[in-house]
Scaffold this motif. Sequence first.
Motif, PDB file in Angstrom:
ATOM      1  N   ARG A 146       0.840  -1.192   0.000  1.00  0.00           N
ATOM      2  CA  ARG A 146       0.000   0.000   0.000  1.00  0.00           C
ATOM      3  C   ARG A 146       0.881   1.250   0.000  1.00  0.00           C
ATOM      4  NH1 ARG A 146      -5.539  -0.706   1.048  1.00  0.00           N
ATOM      5  NH2 ARG A 146      -5.981  -2.940   0.833  1.00  0.00           N
ATOM      6  N   LYS A 147       0.258   2.366  -0.273  1.00  0.00           N
ATOM      7  CA  LYS A 147       0.937   3.655  -0.121  1.00  0.00           C
ATOM      8  C   LYS A 147       0.914   4.034   1.355  1.00  0.00           C
ATOM      9  CE  LYS A 147      -0.454   5.402  -4.684  1.00  0.00           C
ATOM     10  NZ  LYS A 147      -1.123   4.174  -5.170  1.00  0.00           N
TER      11      LYS A 147
ATOM     12  N   PHE B 199      11.142   4.863  -1.415  1.00  0.00           N
ATOM     13  CA  PHE B 199      11.246   5.070   0.028  1.00  0.00           C
ATOM     14  C   PHE B 199      11.976   6.374   0.266  1.00  0.00           C
ATOM     15  CE2 PHE B 199      13.890   4.409   3.924  1.00  0.00           C
ATOM     16  CZ  PHE B 199      12.857   4.522   4.841  1.00  0.00           C
ATOM     17  N   VAL B 200      11.248   7.384   0.751  1.00  0.00           N
ATOM     18  CA  VAL B 200      11.830   8.707   1.005  1.00  0.00           C
ATOM     19  C   VAL B 200      11.439   9.109   2.428  1.00  0.00           C
ATOM     20  CG1 VAL B 200      12.070  11.083   0.206  1.00  0.00           C
ATOM     21  CG2 VAL B 200      11.478   9.283  -1.432  1.00  0.00           C
ATOM     22  N   PRO B 201      12.335   8.947   3.407  1.00  0.00           N
ATOM     23  CA  PRO B 201      11.990   9.250   4.803  1.00  0.00           C
ATOM     24  C   PRO B 201      11.553  10.689   5.032  1.00  0.00           C
ATOM     25  CG  PRO B 201      14.038   8.004   4.679  1.00  0.00           C
ATOM     26  CD  PRO B 201      13.695   8.400   3.287  1.00  0.00           C
ATOM     27  N   MET B 202      12.042  11.623   4.206  1.00  0.00           N
ATOM     28  CA  MET B 202      11.660  13.024   4.369  1.00  0.00           C
ATOM     29  C   MET B 202      11.517  13.651   2.973  1.00  0.00           C
ATOM     30  SD  MET B 202      13.397  15.922   6.790  1.00  0.00           S
ATOM     31  CE  MET B 202      13.783  14.630   7.963  1.00  0.00           C
ATOM     32  N   LEU B 203      10.292  13.722   2.490  1.00  0.00           N
ATOM     33  CA  LEU B 203      10.033  14.214   1.143  1.00  0.00           C
ATOM     34  C   LEU B 203      10.072  15.739   1.115  1.00  0.00           C
ATOM     35  CD1 LEU B 203       9.155  13.172  -1.724  1.00  0.00           C
ATOM     36  CD2 LEU B 203       6.818  13.759  -1.028  1.00  0.00           C
ATOM     37  N   PRO B 204      10.902  16.335   0.262  1.00  0.00           N
ATOM     38  CA  PRO B 204      10.926  17.806   0.166  1.00  0.00           C
ATOM     39  C   PRO B 204       9.583  18.351  -0.299  1.00  0.00           C
ATOM     40  CG  PRO B 204      12.825  16.816  -0.944  1.00  0.00           C
ATOM     41  CD  PRO B 204      11.896  15.702  -0.610  1.00  0.00           C
ATOM     42  N   GLN B 205       9.235  19.529   0.156  1.00  0.00           N
ATOM     43  CA  GLN B 205       7.959  20.130  -0.206  1.00  0.00           C
ATOM     44  C   GLN B 205       7.831  20.317  -1.718  1.00  0.00           C
ATOM     45  OE1 GLN B 205       7.115  23.646   2.020  1.00  0.00           O
ATOM     46  NE2 GLN B 205       5.080  23.928   1.171  1.00  0.00           N
ATOM     47  N   SER B 206       8.954  20.530  -2.379  1.00  0.00           N
ATOM     48  CA  SER B 206       8.920  20.731  -3.830  1.00  0.00           C
ATOM     49  C   SER B 206       8.568  19.456  -4.595  1.00  0.00           C
ATOM     50  CB  SER B 206      10.281  21.248  -4.312  1.00  0.00           C
ATOM     51  OG  SER B 206      11.322  20.333  -3.986  1.00  0.00           O
ATOM     52  N   LEU B 207       8.556  18.314  -3.894  1.00  0.00           N
ATOM     53  CA  LEU B 207       8.271  17.037  -4.552  1.00  0.00           C
ATOM     54  C   LEU B 207       6.972  16.409  -4.046  1.00  0.00           C
ATOM     55  CD1 LEU B 207      11.842  15.428  -4.614  1.00  0.00           C
ATOM     56  CD2 LEU B 207      10.649  16.607  -6.464  1.00  0.00           C
ATOM     57  N   PHE B 208       6.084  17.220  -3.488  1.00  0.00           N
ATOM     58  CA  PHE B 208       4.826  16.689  -2.952  1.00  0.00           C
ATOM     59  C   PHE B 208       3.968  16.029  -4.022  1.00  0.00           C
ATOM     60  CE2 PHE B 208       4.196  19.198   1.272  1.00  0.00           C
ATOM     61  CZ  PHE B 208       5.218  18.452   1.829  1.00  0.00           C
ATOM     62  N   GLU B 209       4.220  16.348  -5.294  1.00  0.00           N
ATOM     63  CA  GLU B 209       3.431  15.704  -6.352  1.00  0.00           C
ATOM     64  C   GLU B 209       3.705  14.205  -6.420  1.00  0.00           C
ATOM     65  OE1 GLU B 209       7.091  17.498  -8.476  1.00  0.00           O
ATOM     66  OE2 GLU B 209       5.714  18.063  -6.864  1.00  0.00           O
ATOM     67  N   CYS B 210       4.796  13.748  -5.784  1.00  0.00           N
ATOM     68  CA  CYS B 210       5.097  12.316  -5.739  1.00  0.00           C
ATOM     69  C   CYS B 210       4.013  11.535  -5.004  1.00  0.00           C
ATOM     70  CB  CYS B 210       6.447  12.075  -5.068  1.00  0.00           C
ATOM     71  SG  CYS B 210       7.869  12.684  -6.004  1.00  0.00           S
ATOM     72  N   LEU B 211       3.221  12.224  -4.193  1.00  0.00           N
ATOM     73  CA  LEU B 211       2.135  11.564  -3.471  1.00  0.00           C
ATOM     74  C   LEU B 211       1.094  10.983  -4.428  1.00  0.00           C
ATOM     75  CD1 LEU B 211       1.692  14.248  -0.687  1.00  0.00           C
ATOM     76  CD2 LEU B 211       2.424  11.897  -0.299  1.00  0.00           C
ATOM     77  N   GLN B 212       1.086  11.455  -5.662  1.00  0.00           N
ATOM     78  CA  GLN B 212       0.139  10.962  -6.669  1.00  0.00           C
ATOM     79  C   GLN B 212       0.717   9.844  -7.516  1.00  0.00           C
ATOM     80  OE1 GLN B 212      -0.616  15.096  -8.261  1.00  0.00           O
ATOM     81  NE2 GLN B 212      -2.759  14.475  -8.036  1.00  0.00           N
ATOM     82  N   ALA B 213       1.908   9.368  -7.146  1.00  0.00           N
ATOM     83  CA  ALA B 213       2.545   8.296  -7.914  1.00  0.00           C
ATOM     84  C   ALA B 213       1.671   7.042  -7.908  1.00  0.00           C
ATOM     85  CB  ALA B 213       3.920   7.982  -7.338  1.00  0.00           C
ATOM     86  N   PRO B 214       1.537   6.368  -9.047  1.00  0.00           N
ATOM     87  CA  PRO B 214       0.662   5.183  -9.137  1.00  0.00           C
ATOM     88  C   PRO B 214       1.347   3.899  -8.690  1.00  0.00           C
ATOM     89  CG  PRO B 214       1.570   5.675 -11.279  1.00  0.00           C
ATOM     90  CD  PRO B 214       2.119   6.728 -10.350  1.00  0.00           C
ATOM     91  N   VAL B 215       2.245   3.999  -7.727  1.00  0.00           N
ATOM     92  CA  VAL B 215       2.987   2.830  -7.253  1.00  0.00           C
ATOM     93  C   VAL B 215       2.993   2.841  -5.724  1.00  0.00           C
ATOM     94  CG1 VAL B 215       4.486   2.708  -9.278  1.00  0.00           C
ATOM     95  CG2 VAL B 215       5.167   4.124  -7.332  1.00  0.00           C
ATOM     96  N   PRO B 216       3.243   1.685  -5.085  1.00  0.00           N
ATOM     97  CA  PRO B 216       3.378   1.670  -3.620  1.00  0.00           C
ATOM     98  C   PRO B 216       4.590   2.484  -3.200  1.00  0.00           C
ATOM     99  CG  PRO B 216       3.137  -0.554  -4.517  1.00  0.00           C
ATOM    100  CD  PRO B 216       3.383   0.343  -5.678  1.00  0.00           C
ATOM    101  N   TYR B 217       4.465   3.191  -2.077  1.00  0.00           N
ATOM    102  CA  TYR B 217       5.593   3.983  -1.592  1.00  0.00           C
ATOM    103  C   TYR B 217       5.516   4.156  -0.084  1.00  0.00           C
ATOM    104  CZ  TYR B 217       2.086   7.776  -2.054  1.00  0.00           C
ATOM    105  OH  TYR B 217       0.946   8.551  -1.980  1.00  0.00           O
ATOM    106  N   VAL B 218       6.643   4.559   0.504  1.00  0.00           N
ATOM    107  CA  VAL B 218       6.699   5.012   1.896  1.00  0.00           C
ATOM    108  C   VAL B 218       7.341   6.392   1.861  1.00  0.00           C
ATOM    109  CG1 VAL B 218       7.647   4.620   4.195  1.00  0.00           C
ATOM    110  CG2 VAL B 218       6.897   2.664   2.825  1.00  0.00           C
ATOM    111  N   LEU B 219       6.565   7.411   2.205  1.00  0.00           N
ATOM    112  CA  LEU B 219       7.030   8.795   2.126  1.00  0.00           C
ATOM    113  C   LEU B 219       6.813   9.486   3.468  1.00  0.00           C
ATOM    114  CD1 LEU B 219       5.503   9.855  -1.338  1.00  0.00           C
ATOM    115  CD2 LEU B 219       7.768   8.902  -0.881  1.00  0.00           C
ATOM    116  N   GLY B 220       7.823  10.215   3.920  1.00  0.00           N
ATOM    117  CA  GLY B 220       7.718  10.972   5.161  1.00  0.00           C
ATOM    118  C   GLY B 220       7.522  12.450   4.868  1.00  0.00           C
ATOM    119  N   LEU B 221       6.603  13.078   5.625  1.00  0.00           N
ATOM    120  CA  LEU B 221       6.309  14.495   5.422  1.00  0.00           C
ATOM    121  C   LEU B 221       6.458  15.258   6.734  1.00  0.00           C
ATOM    122  CD1 LEU B 221       3.025  14.340   3.266  1.00  0.00           C
ATOM    123  CD2 LEU B 221       5.385  14.420   2.466  1.00  0.00           C
TER     124      LEU B 221
END
Length: 252
Positions: free
Chosen positions: A77-78, A109-131
């Motif tokens: 899951r995302k 896997f991005v433990p701390m996603l930069p604000q400039s890359l928030f569009e990655c939240l719409q990626a159509p793949v499973p991920y682990v992202l920290g905000l």
Amino acid sequence: RKQNELLLLLQDYHQHDVPAVGESMTFSISTSLQALEFFCPPGAEDNLISRWALPPLTSLLSLDDALMLLSALLTERKVVVISSNAGLLSVASLAMITLLRPWIWQGPFVPMLPQSLFECLQAPVPYVLGLLAADNELPDDVDSVLEPDAVVVRLDVRSSSKISLHLPTKALQPLQPLPHQQMLKNALEVSWSALSGTAQGCGDEPSEMATTHLEILTRELIVYHSWLVGSIKQILQPYTTTTTTATTTTTS
């Protein structure tokens, strides 16, 4: 001038060799500050990460939440992790991945996603992202683009009045508990509770008692994953039977 000093500092750091296992390196930021020493400890990388990251996770998430999170990771899951503390965000994200051992997370896997890359939240793949988020809440522009099947973990919440793990309610496939989840919970409960009570900080060396409980957690998780693989056909049988029946009905 400050930019030039920063660039020189980064260049100096880049020229240092990574220390070999059991060795250390010293890096000086300036003459007015104490030099930093980095030590490369012996041992497998996943074991070292577990020793550093798992104890704080036990105080951030209840065992029930952690097991549902493990279910989300195993079913790819995302997962979005939120905290106002950068240190907690990093340590918790890494600890979640170690719960999968001996399996390896294959998605982004991005433990701390930069604000400039928030569009990655719409990626159509499973991920682990920290905000990083103030007040433990997603910004409106992020909340509006978050996929409906994403699992959201709020690390700064640990009380009876709020829930730290938010499961997707609009997903096409609701998140299910782990097979024999109660069996795994019984095996982990004592050690999870003991580690949670140690109140170990991020980066602290585990005590002898904490090390013992870490070994128990690791062993029981590996035993469970081994059982899961051996029982996969039995676990999937109800789903495959339903699919076969539906296909036969449609054909008829």
